[in-house]
Motif scaffolding. Structure first.
Motif, mmCIF file in Angstrom:
data_model
loop_
_atom_site.group_PDB
_atom_site.id
_atom_site.type_symbol
_atom_site.label_atom_id
_atom_site.label_comp_id
_atom_site.label_asym_id
_atom_site.label_seq_id
_atom_site.Cartn_x
_atom_site.Cartn_y
_atom_site.Cartn_z
ATOM 1 N N UNK A 266 0.836 -1.208 0.000
ATOM 2 C CA UNK A 266 0.000 0.000 0.000
ATOM 3 C C UNK A 266 0.870 1.256 0.000
ATOM 4 N N UNK A 267 0.349 2.333 -0.595
ATOM 5 C CA UNK A 267 1.057 3.616 -0.509
ATOM 6 C C UNK A 267 0.849 4.243 0.868
ATOM 7 N N UNK A 268 -0.392 4.097 1.363
ATOM 8 C CA UNK A 268 -0.748 4.682 2.664
ATOM 9 C C UNK A 268 -1.554 3.645 3.452
ATOM 10 N N UNK A 269 -1.228 3.512 4.729
ATOM 11 C CA UNK A 269 -2.003 2.628 5.604
ATOM 12 C C UNK A 269 -2.482 3.417 6.814
ATOM 13 N N UNK A 270 -3.810 3.485 6.964
ATOM 14 C CA UNK A 270 -4.381 4.120 8.148
ATOM 15 C C UNK A 270 -4.517 3.047 9.217
ATOM 16 N N UNK A 271 -3.801 3.227 10.307
ATOM 17 C CA UNK A 271 -3.805 2.236 11.393
ATOM 18 C C UNK A 271 -4.666 2.765 12.537
ATOM 19 N N UNK A 272 -5.809 2.121 12.724
ATOM 20 C CA UNK A 272 -6.737 2.497 13.787
ATOM 21 C C UNK A 272 -6.262 1.832 15.076
ATOM 22 N N UNK A 273 -5.671 2.641 15.925
ATOM 23 C CA UNK A 273 -5.050 2.119 17.151
ATOM 24 C C UNK A 273 -6.027 2.284 18.309
ATOM 25 N N UNK A 274 -6.408 1.147 18.879
ATOM 26 C CA UNK A 274 -7.397 1.161 19.967
ATOM 27 C C UNK A 274 -7.047 0.072 20.968
ATOM 28 N N UNK A 275 -7.225 0.365 22.248
ATOM 29 C CA UNK A 275 -6.964 -0.648 23.280
ATOM 30 C C UNK A 275 -7.914 -1.834 23.063
ATOM 31 N N UNK B 197 -4.023 6.466 13.651
ATOM 32 C CA UNK B 197 -5.268 7.150 14.004
ATOM 33 C C UNK B 197 -5.613 6.762 15.434
ATOM 34 N N UNK B 198 -5.809 7.759 16.289
ATOM 35 C CA UNK B 198 -6.217 7.469 17.661
ATOM 36 C C UNK B 198 -7.714 7.129 17.636
ATOM 37 N N UNK B 199 -7.988 5.823 17.613
ATOM 38 C CA UNK B 199 -9.368 5.354 17.404
ATOM 39 C C UNK B 199 -10.185 5.367 18.689
ATOM 40 N N UNK B 200 -9.582 5.837 19.801
ATOM 41 C CA UNK B 200 -10.346 5.899 21.056
ATOM 42 C C UNK B 200 -11.248 7.133 21.086
ATOM 43 N N UNK B 201 -11.005 8.048 20.157
ATOM 44 C CA UNK B 201 -11.790 9.288 20.156
ATOM 45 C C UNK B 201 -13.191 9.056 19.585
ATOM 46 N N UNK B 202 -14.044 10.060 19.774
ATOM 47 C CA UNK B 202 -15.405 9.986 19.223
ATOM 48 C C UNK B 202 -15.330 9.947 17.692
#
Ligand SMILES: Nc1ncnc2c1ncn2[C@@H]1O[C@H](COP(=O)(O)OP(=O)(O)OP(=O)(O)O)[C@@H](O)[C@H]1O
Ligand SMILES: Cc1cn([C@H]2C[C@H](O)[C@@H](COP(=O)(O)O)O2)c(=O)[nH]c1=O
Length: 216
Positions: free
Chosen positions: A132-141, A187-192
């Motif tokens: 991939x050229x770009x990977x969005x990583x949704x980081x969540x506990x 991506x800080x996936x803990x947010x709203x």
């Protein structure tokens, strides 16, 4: 014709990736891109058949890895490479980072064997290994992801795994991101939801994948 762009979304189950796919697709289309939206395992009739087996049948990690890469090879040949050659934007829910995170870190399967399978499935091109050229990583506990998924749907084989499994998968993603910081966007996936969306939009504009000033 603009250059093809291969964009993937990654993260543990329940991290919130799928919740933003419709809006991402709409935004790219509004900016004139032809979007091929797809997923792994899956994306072709054969790969979707394999997905059903991978997500439902118990199997040892090598069998699982071989099936994942067989599905991926078909997906690459039938869908991803032709789309990129046309100049389309490929928006893919998971790709090979998931294999290193789930089969590698989660199941403890040999990363060197996964790298060999990656070379076979994604190599053999003049431009080198398909990535991939770009990977969005949704980081969540993992605990938060489990809370979000509880009662949301009937769990598949992976979603039914204990939280310890997802702690290992999350560490696997963190290792992948650290090893390829240019490609990964955390991506800080803990947010709203709205704030998560803001992060996505800002990051894609910063990487030049989106034009600035487009509202959802
Ligand atoms: N930012 C958020 N805050 C709270 N809940 C969220 C948020 N984003 C998504 N959710 C909810 O969390 C659950 C999982 O979201 P979603 O299906 O988008 O995750 P996913 O990463 O695509 O999961 P999977 O990979 O298992 O399909 C859904 O019930 C969704 O409505
Ligand atoms: C690509 C890929 C996926 N998986 C796992 C990860 C998820 O639990 C499922 C896919 O489900 P989703 O709802 O579409 O996210 O499959 C995997 O173990 N290995 C892989 O390479």
């Amino acid at each position: 014709m603009s250059e093809g762009l291969f964009l993937t979304l990654e993260g543990i189950d329940g991290a919130g990736k799928s919740s933003h796919l419709d809006a991402m697709e709409a935004l790219f289309k509004a900016q004139g891109r032809t979007v091929v939206r797809t997923r792994e395992p899956g994306g072709t009739p054969l790969a979707e058949t394999l997905r059903g087996l991978i997500l439902e049948q118990p199997m040892d990690p090598l069998t699982e890895s071989l099936l994942v890469f067989a599905a991926r090879r078909d997906h690459i040949v039938q869908v991803i490479e032709p789309a990129l050659a046309r100049g389309d934007l490929v928006l893919c829910d998971r790709f090979t980072d998931a294999t290193f995170a789930y089969q590698g870190a989660g199941r403890g399967f040999d990363a060197a064997v996964l790298s060999t399978l990656e070379q076979w499935a994604q190599g053999g091109r003049a431009q080198g290994l398909l990535q991939p050229h770009i990977t969005l990583w949704f980081d969540l506990a993992p605990e938060t992801a489990a809370e979000r998924l509880a009662g949301a749907r009937v769990p598949d084989k992976f979603e039914a795994q204990p939280v310890e499994f997802f702690r290992r998968v999350a560490l696997g993603y963190a290792d992948r991101a650290a090893a390829d910081a240019q490609r990964f966007i955390r991506i800080d996936a803990s947010q709203a939801r709205d704030q998560v969306w803001q992060q996505i939009e800002t990051a894609l504009v910063a990487r030049g994948a989106l034009n600035a000033g487009t509202a959802r």
